[in-house]
Enzyme design. Structure first.
Site, PDB file in Angstrom:
ATOM      1  CE1 TYR A 130      27.514 -35.467 -11.424  1.00 32.02           C
ATOM      2  CE2 TYR A 130      29.111 -33.891 -12.259  1.00 32.02           C
ATOM      3  CZ  TYR A 130      28.823 -35.127 -11.706  1.00 32.02           C
ATOM      4  OH  TYR A 130      29.836 -36.006 -11.432  1.00 32.02           O
ATOM      5  CE1 TYR A 176      57.811 -20.878   4.775  1.00 33.87           C
ATOM      6  CE2 TYR A 176      55.435 -20.670   5.025  1.00 33.87           C
ATOM      7  CZ  TYR A 176      56.566 -21.455   5.000  1.00 33.87           C
ATOM      8  OH  TYR A 176      56.464 -22.813   5.178  1.00 33.87           O
TER       9      TYR A 176
END
Length: 533
Positions: A150, A418
């Site tokens: 899964y 940044y």
């Protein structure tokens, strides 16, 4: 109504999330093709919707059945506009040594190969503006014992969400995914019935203290398929109540007696105007966000270091809205800002932490401590200060949306400060989601790519960015618009996003999904002008 008249194919339509997705698109006036396995009740569901809708029994693990089904869809409708790839086999919770190869292959067939064939056949019938949204899972990004097939299938689904997004962006087809956490569906109920899931323990592990509802997953699927998400492709949105944001021993939420009402029932929509604070609201993305909330009927506080511009924006929004001047890097300024808000409005409902500056673009060997501190003080410390004070002022059900960046995930050189500030924003969001979830305050990050703002225009004019090269690096071939970010922020702060907590939503035209060498798009001036219209 958004998307009225689209042909929408929804797989797993007879299940919990699927039925809610059907209802969401019906409200738009769309035509539904409901798909599920034989004997699921999907034909009866489709018949109850009306004669323009249709139902299909299909084994998603069979390519032949999928192709034949799409031939029938083409014959009746002539096209497909939206595919919601929702059908899946649930986890068997079988130990590795007891998992037969047939079971493993069957899971991949239904959960991975089938959705790929569904996407391929849908895309053949889509035109510019088409959207495919896959239902993935947290199991595809976090390891879980005894869920090998899964989890692998859901990780694969996330991978081809990104690769198909890059390949089909030039066709105007977007591909996104939702990654649900624990949801109260028949699949989860069966795990509980068979003793394979302890739902009381699950609730203690979720900062919001409950499992999600199918309608909350459907709302995310619906948003990503809508025109409000027109610049979102390749993104995977976690809808998990903060599960992925909690990373320590013990419980994320105190024990809950019984089943929480919010896990069972969707509350009535509130019609009250919210008080919304937008920092950096005087221009660019912040201004677009302020205008979007004002148009939504909320009361907006436009906060910015440029008080005159903030006042101009607030005045243009109408008399109910106000402007306040603030330097978010100043503790005293921020405390005074929120004291003024409490005195005038009594409290706050939504904070949009948007104030930020760019950096120096100087090489690292030339950057100084002052260069770093300037960016971090405004972009990260300022966001923290505003969030801290907002929490003290927030009413029940409050929401904080932080503005991150594609640099959160892919830093640029030489923009070290940044990138660091935006990485800090992402983890700040997660830490606060884990802490504040039990108090009913949600928090999420919206991460823009390159957006047509005055700031980007200034960088272009100064020669610091080459927008032609940037467009070639973006799968969608163009920069986004401030409204694209504003639409995402409004969604994250809405009741539609009531189970989204700690998540990051990239609004970047596919930038963070592209991993190839070379160009991501066949950029030309003609295609850009068309996209900008």
């Amino acid at each position: 109504m958004d998307g009225s008249g689209r042909i929408v194919v929804i797989t797993g339509a007879a299940g919990g999330i699927g039925r809610e997705a059907v209802a969401a698109f019906l409200r738009d006036g769309d035509t539904i093709v409901a798909v599920d396995q034989a004997g699921s009740g999907v034909l009866e569901l489709a018949a109850s919707l009306g004669p323009q809708h249709s139902g299909e029994e299909c084994d998603i693990g069979s390519e032949a059945e999928i192709v034949a089904m799409f031939d029938r869809i083409s014959a009746r409708y002539g096209r497909v506009d939206v595919l919601i790839n929702n059908a899946a086999l649930g986890p068997t919770m079988t130990p590795t040594v007891d998992t037969g190869i047939d079971l493993f292959r069957r899971t991949l067939s239904v959960n991975l190969i089938g959705p790929f064939i569904m996407a391929r056949e849908a895309a053949k019938r889509m035109s510019n503006g088409g959207a495919i949204v896959n239902t993935a899972s947290l199991a595809g990004v976090l390891g879980n014992p005894r869920r090998n097939a899964y989890s692998a299938s859901k990780a694969g689904l996330i991978s081809f969400t990104k690769s198909l997004a890059c390949e089909w962006a030039s066709k105007g087809i977007r591909v996104c995914a939702v990654a649900p956490g624990y949801v109260r569906t028949p699949m989860v109920a069966e795990l509980e019935r068979t003793g394979k899931a302890d739902l009381a323990a699950v609730r203690r592990r979720v900062p919001m203290g409950r499992m999600g509802r199918p309608d909350e997953m459907a709302a995310a699927l619906h948003f990503l398929a809508s025109s409000r998400a027109r610049y979102i492709t390749g993104s995977v949105l976690a809808v998990d109540g903060g599960w992925m944001s909690f990373n320590q021993p013990g419980d994320a939420h105190p024990p809950v007696d019984g089943t929480p009402d919010l896990e069972l029932n969707c509350p009535a929509a509130s019609k009250a105007a919210r008080v919304v604070l937008v920092t950096g609201g005087a221009r660019g993305i912040g201004e677009a966000v302020a205008r979007k909330f004002a148009a939504n009927g909320d009361t907006v506080i436009v906060a910015d270091r440029d008080g005159e511009e903030a006042a101009s924006v607030a005045k243009s929004l109408g008399p109910a809205h106000v402007a306040l001047t603030v330097d978010v890097s100043s503790d005293a300024d921020v405390v005074a800002l929120f004291e003024a808000i409490r005195q005038r409005f009594g409290g706050l409902d939504v904070l949009v932490n948007n104030a930020a500056i760019s950096d120096t673009f100087r090489p690292a060997l030339e950057q100084t401590t002052a260069d770093l501190e300037r960016v971090l003080d405004i972009n990260l410390t300022g966001a923290f200060l505003c969030a801290r004070e907002a929490v003290r002022s927030m009413r029940a059900g409050g929401m904080i949306v932080n503005t991150g960046s594609i640099n959160t995930f892919l830093p640029f050189v030489p923009r070290h400060a940044y990138g660091a500030s935006k990485a800090g924003i992402d983890i700040l969001t997660r830490c606060m989601a884990a802490e504040l979830g039990p108090s009913g305050i949600r928090i999420a990050t919206v991460a823009p790519g390159y957006i047509r703002t005055p700031g980007v225009a200034a960088l272009e004019q100064s020669g610091r960015v080459d927008t032609a090269s940037i467009r070639r690096r973006i799968p969608m071939g163009d920069l986004g618009r401030p409204d694209d970010i504003a639409d995402a922020v409004l969604f994250l702060a809405s009741e539609e996003a009531s189970y989204i907590n700690g998540s990051i939503l990239y609004v970047d035209g596919g930038w963070t999904s592209f991993g190839n060498a070379g160009f991501a798009s066949d950029f030309s001036d003609e295609t850009v002008s068309e996209a900008a219209e």
